[in-house]
Design a protein around this motif. Structure first.
Motif, PDB file in Angstrom:
ATOM      1  N   ASP A   8       5.683  -6.594  -7.802  1.00 24.54           N
ATOM      2  CA  ASP A   8       5.246  -7.322  -9.004  1.00 24.54           C
ATOM      3  C   ASP A   8       4.854  -6.324 -10.106  1.00 24.54           C
ATOM      4  N   ARG A  16      -2.946  -3.175  -9.955  1.00 27.09           N
ATOM      5  CA  ARG A  16      -2.648  -4.086  -8.854  1.00 27.09           C
ATOM      6  C   ARG A  16      -3.904  -4.903  -8.565  1.00 27.09           C
ATOM      7  N   LYS A  17      -3.741  -6.212  -8.500  1.00 24.32           N
ATOM      8  CA  LYS A  17      -4.881  -7.085  -8.210  1.00 24.32           C
ATOM      9  C   LYS A  17      -4.705  -7.671  -6.811  1.00 24.32           C
ATOM     10  N   GLN A  18      -5.769  -8.297  -6.323  1.00 19.27           N
ATOM     11  CA  GLN A  18      -5.698  -8.902  -4.987  1.00 19.27           C
ATOM     12  C   GLN A  18      -4.503  -9.845  -4.891  1.00 19.27           C
ATOM     13  N   GLY A  19      -3.770  -9.736  -3.778  1.00 20.45           N
ATOM     14  CA  GLY A  19      -2.627 -10.626  -3.558  1.00 20.45           C
ATOM     15  C   GLY A  19      -1.341 -10.187  -4.229  1.00 20.45           C
ATOM     16  N   MET A  20      -1.405  -9.148  -5.057  1.00 22.82           N
ATOM     17  CA  MET A  20      -0.194  -8.671  -5.741  1.00 22.82           C
ATOM     18  C   MET A  20       0.575  -7.715  -4.850  1.00 22.82           C
ATOM     19  N   GLU A  21       1.863  -7.842  -4.872  1.00 21.70           N
ATOM     20  CA  GLU A  21       2.712  -6.863  -4.187  1.00 21.70           C
ATOM     21  C   GLU A  21       3.079  -5.768  -5.184  1.00 21.70           C
ATOM     22  N   ASN A  56     -10.193  -5.018  -1.361  1.00 19.60           N
ATOM     23  CA  ASN A  56     -10.859  -6.150  -0.716  1.00 19.60           C
ATOM     24  C   ASN A  56     -12.375  -6.013  -0.781  1.00 19.60           C
ATOM     25  N   ALA A  90      -5.704  -1.050  -0.141  1.00 21.31           N
ATOM     26  CA  ALA A  90      -5.929  -2.496  -0.041  1.00 21.31           C
ATOM     27  C   ALA A  90      -7.337  -2.785   0.472  1.00 21.31           C
ATOM     28  N   SER A 115      -9.437  -1.790  -7.697  1.00 20.68           N
ATOM     29  CA  SER A 115      -8.772  -0.713  -6.956  1.00 20.68           C
ATOM     30  C   SER A 115      -9.575   0.584  -7.023  1.00 20.68           C
ATOM     31  N   LYS A 152     -13.261  -5.436  -4.940  1.00 24.09           N
ATOM     32  CA  LYS A 152     -12.587  -6.397  -5.841  1.00 24.09           C
ATOM     33  C   LYS A 152     -11.910  -5.693  -7.014  1.00 24.09           C
ATOM     34  N   LYS A 188      -3.291   1.713   4.530  1.00 26.24           N
ATOM     35  CA  LYS A 188      -3.870   0.459   4.023  1.00 26.24           C
ATOM     36  C   LYS A 188      -5.207   0.663   3.322  1.00 26.24           C
TER      37      LYS A 188
END
Length: 333
Positions: free
Chosen positions: A101, A93-98, A237, A233, A242, A240, A230
Motif C-alpha cells: 500500500d 505505514r499505519k496499523q493494518g497497512m501492508e 502495535n 510491527a 512506527s 501506535k 517483526k
C-alpha cells in the motif's frame, strides 16, 4: 583552521524520526565534533508551521556546530549543494497497512527527489533512504538521478542490524557493543534475513563466534529471526506509531560509518545496489554486509552461506524483484 560547513538535508523534517535525528546530526554525533553544518529541512506545505517550531528548537539548543538552518517545502532549495541526504519523508505505514500500500504513494515522492538531487546536489552526495519501502525507494531515487553514481544511493537496514545485535546481547547477557558482524540480508521488510552465523561476541576478554556464545541454533533460526523481522510491527502495535527514536539512531549510525569507515575486520549492513553477490538479484537495492573505507563501501565477499541462508536470501530477493516491477509500473503508468 575551522572546516568549511557541509550542507545536510533531512526530508520529512517535521516528522517523528527527524525530531530525534536532527539533534543527533546537529550536535556532532554523525559527521564529527569538529564539522560545522548547515541543515536543510524539507517537508510538505501543510507541515511548515510545525517545521517552524522545529527550527526554533534547534536554535534554542544553542548547538556550536550548527551554522544555519534552511526550512523549505521546495526540493530545489532543499537539495542545493548538499553533501549528505537523509530521505526520511514518506507516507508512514499505519496499523493494518501492508508495505505494498505504501509503494504506490511513495515511489512518486522518490522520483521527484531523485530528479532534484540530480540537478542540485553535489555529485558525490551520500544518500540514505529511510522512508519505506526503503530499498525500492532508493532504487527509484537513483534511477531519476543518473548523474550521481548508483553506489551513492543506499537504504537503511541498520535499524534491523541494531535490533539483531540487541537481541543477541540480551540472550547472552553482554553489553550490546560486545556483539558485532551480525548481518541483515535483503529487504527492509518482514522477508529480511537476520544472520548471526558470522557474528562475534566479545566475552571473557576474547571474541567468540555468536553461535557458540548463544549455544542454541534452533533459537537463532526461529525466535531470533522472527523477532527481528517483526520488530517494526511490534513497535507499531505498542506505540501506535512506527519506530522513531531507534530509526533516527540507526540513520545516524549508517551515515557516520559511511563517512568515517568501519574498523578492520568489522562490517555493517547497508542496502546497496546489488552486483549479484551471494546469488542476490542484480540491480535491486539489497542489504549486504559491507566494509567502508575512504567513504566507499564494498560488499564483504567469501562468507559461507548454508542451505537455510540461501533459501531465505532467495525469498527476500524475489520480493525485491516484485517491488521493483510494481514501482516501475506505477511510475510509467
Amino acid at each position: 583552521m575551522e572546516s568549511e560547513p557541509i550542507r545536510v538535508v533531512v526530508t520529512g523534517a517535521a516528522g517523528q524520526i527527524a525530531y530525534s535525528l536532527l539533534y543527533m546530526i546537529a550536535k556532532g554525533d554523525v559527521f564529527g565534533s569538529e564539522q560545522p553544518l548547515i541543515l536543510h529541512l524539507l517537508d510538505i506545505p501543510p507541515m511548515m508551521g510545525v517545521l517552524e517550531g522545529v527550527v526554533m528548537e534547534l536554535s534554542d539548543c544553542a548547538l556550536p556546530l550548527l551554522r544555519s538552518v534552511v526550512p523549505t517545502d521546495d526540493p530545489v532549495v532543499a537539495f542545493k549543494d548538499v553533501a549528505a541526504a537523509f530521505l526520511v519523508g514518506a507516507m508512514p505505514r499505519k496499523q493494518g497497512m501492508e508495505r505494498k500500500d505504501l509503494l504506490s504513494a511513495n515511489v512518486k515522492i522518490f522520483k521527484v527527489q531523485g530528479e532534484a538531487l540530480d540537478k542540485h546536489a553535489k555529485k558525490d552526495v551520500k544518500v540514505l533512504v529511510v522512508g519505506n519501502p526503503a530499498n525500492t525507494n532508493a532504487l527509484i531515487c537513483s534511477r531519476y538521478a543518473p548523474s550521481i553514481p548508483k553506489e551513492n544511493f543506499t537504504a537503511m537496514t541498520r535499524l534491523d542490524q541494531n535490533r539483531a545485535q540487541a537481541q543477541i546481547a540480551a540472550k547472552v547477557n553482554v553489553p550490546v557493543a560486545s556483539v558485532s558482524n551480525v548481518i541483515i540480508w535483503g529487504n527492509h521488510s518482514s522477508t529480511q534475513f537476520p544472520d548471526a552465523s558470522h557474528g562475534t561476541v566479545h566475552m571473557a576478554g576474547k571474541d567468540i563466534p555468536a553461535r557458540d556464545a548463544v549455544g542454541d541454533d534452533v533459537w537463532l533460526r526461529t525466535a531470533f529471526v522472527e523477532t527481528v523481522q517483526k520488530r517494526g510491527a511490534a513497535v507499531i502495535n505498542a506505540r501506535k506509531m512506527s519506530s522513531a527514536m531507534s530509526a533516527a539512531k540507526a540513520a545516524g549510525d549508517h551515515m557516520r560509518d559511511w563517512f568515517n569507515g568501519t574498523p578492520p575486520g568489522k562490517f555493517v549492513s547497508m542496502g546497496v545496489i546489488s552486483d549479484g553477490s551471494y546469488g542476490a538479484p542484480k540491480d535491486v537495492v539489497f542489504s549486504f554486509p559491507v566494509s567502508i573505507k575512504n567513504g566507499k563501501w564494498e560488499i564483504v565477499q567469501g562468507l559461507v552461506t548454508d542451505d537455510f541462508a540461501k533459501e531465505l536470501l532467495d525469498v527476500t530477493g524475489k520480493e525485491l524483484l516484485e517491488e521493483r516491477a510494481e514501482a516501475i509500473a506505477v511510475i510509467e503508468a
